[in-house]
Write a protein that holds these residues in place. Structure first.
Motif, mmCIF file in Angstrom:
data_model
loop_
_atom_site.group_PDB
_atom_site.id
_atom_site.type_symbol
_atom_site.label_atom_id
_atom_site.label_comp_id
_atom_site.label_asym_id
_atom_site.label_seq_id
_atom_site.Cartn_x
_atom_site.Cartn_y
_atom_site.Cartn_z
ATOM 1 N N GLN A 5 0.830 -1.204 0.000
ATOM 2 C CA GLN A 5 0.000 0.000 0.000
ATOM 3 C C GLN A 5 0.869 1.260 0.000
ATOM 4 O O GLN A 5 0.681 2.159 -0.821
ATOM 5 N N ARG A 21 -5.445 -1.211 -1.179
ATOM 6 C CA ARG A 21 -5.833 -1.770 0.123
ATOM 7 C C ARG A 21 -4.596 -2.061 0.975
ATOM 8 O O ARG A 21 -3.473 -2.135 0.449
ATOM 9 N N GLN A 22 -4.791 -2.247 2.273
ATOM 10 C CA GLN A 22 -3.680 -2.641 3.144
ATOM 11 C C GLN A 22 -3.192 -4.014 2.682
ATOM 12 O O GLN A 22 -3.998 -4.952 2.534
ATOM 13 N N GLU A 33 -3.806 4.670 -4.714
ATOM 14 C CA GLU A 33 -4.326 4.085 -3.484
ATOM 15 C C GLU A 33 -4.527 2.592 -3.685
ATOM 16 O O GLU A 33 -4.884 2.146 -4.781
#
Length: 138
Positions: A38, A50-51, A48
């Motif tokens: 990320q 996701r984790q 951007e």
């Protein structure tokens, strides 16, 4: 073909990371690399994501045994364990299936090592599952 073993959990992402690292340590693995995908995508691409973390896990005695049998095995090491946020907002902990990975080498001498690593990864995932609620239980 499935090439990972995994367990979904509900919890705080950073807690799952710490628990995963601890469970790996309990099974004799050190984390040689920790890649925050990320943060990397944000920094390098301005995108951007996701984790998502990639933990490069290594058990030195088993790595030595494997490299002694097949020096090219290093191209497949360390064994990666990934922790990521799912589309549902839960967390997935997923480890490479060492038996599938070592199958690439087509060297029977590595089979017992892959089985040992697989058994250890299964225990790591079971330990993580014990520490966190399953998303289906939430």
């Amino acid at each position: 073909m499935e090439y990972t073993i995994q367990v979904p959990v509900s919890g705080e992402f950073d807690e799952v990371i710490e628990t995963t690292i601890g469970a790996l340590k309990d099974e004799g693995f050190g984390v040689l690399s920790d890649i925050d995908v990320q943060a990397t995508f944000e920094e390098k691409l301005g995108e951007e994501f996701r984790q998502y973390r990639i933990l490069g896990a290594c058990n030195p005695p088993l790595a030595l045994e494997g490299l002694t049998e097949d020096i090219e095995l290093g191209a497949l090491l360390p064994c990666n364990v990934i922790v990521y946020e799912t589309d549902d907002g839960d967390i997935m902990v997923s480890a490479v299936d060492p038996q599938q990975l070592v199958g690439i080498a087509d060297n029977e001498a590595l089979d017992s090592i892959a089985t040992e690593v697989n058994e250890r990864f299964e225990r790591v995932l079971a330990s993580i599952a014990e520490d966190f609620e399953s998303p289906t239980e939430a």
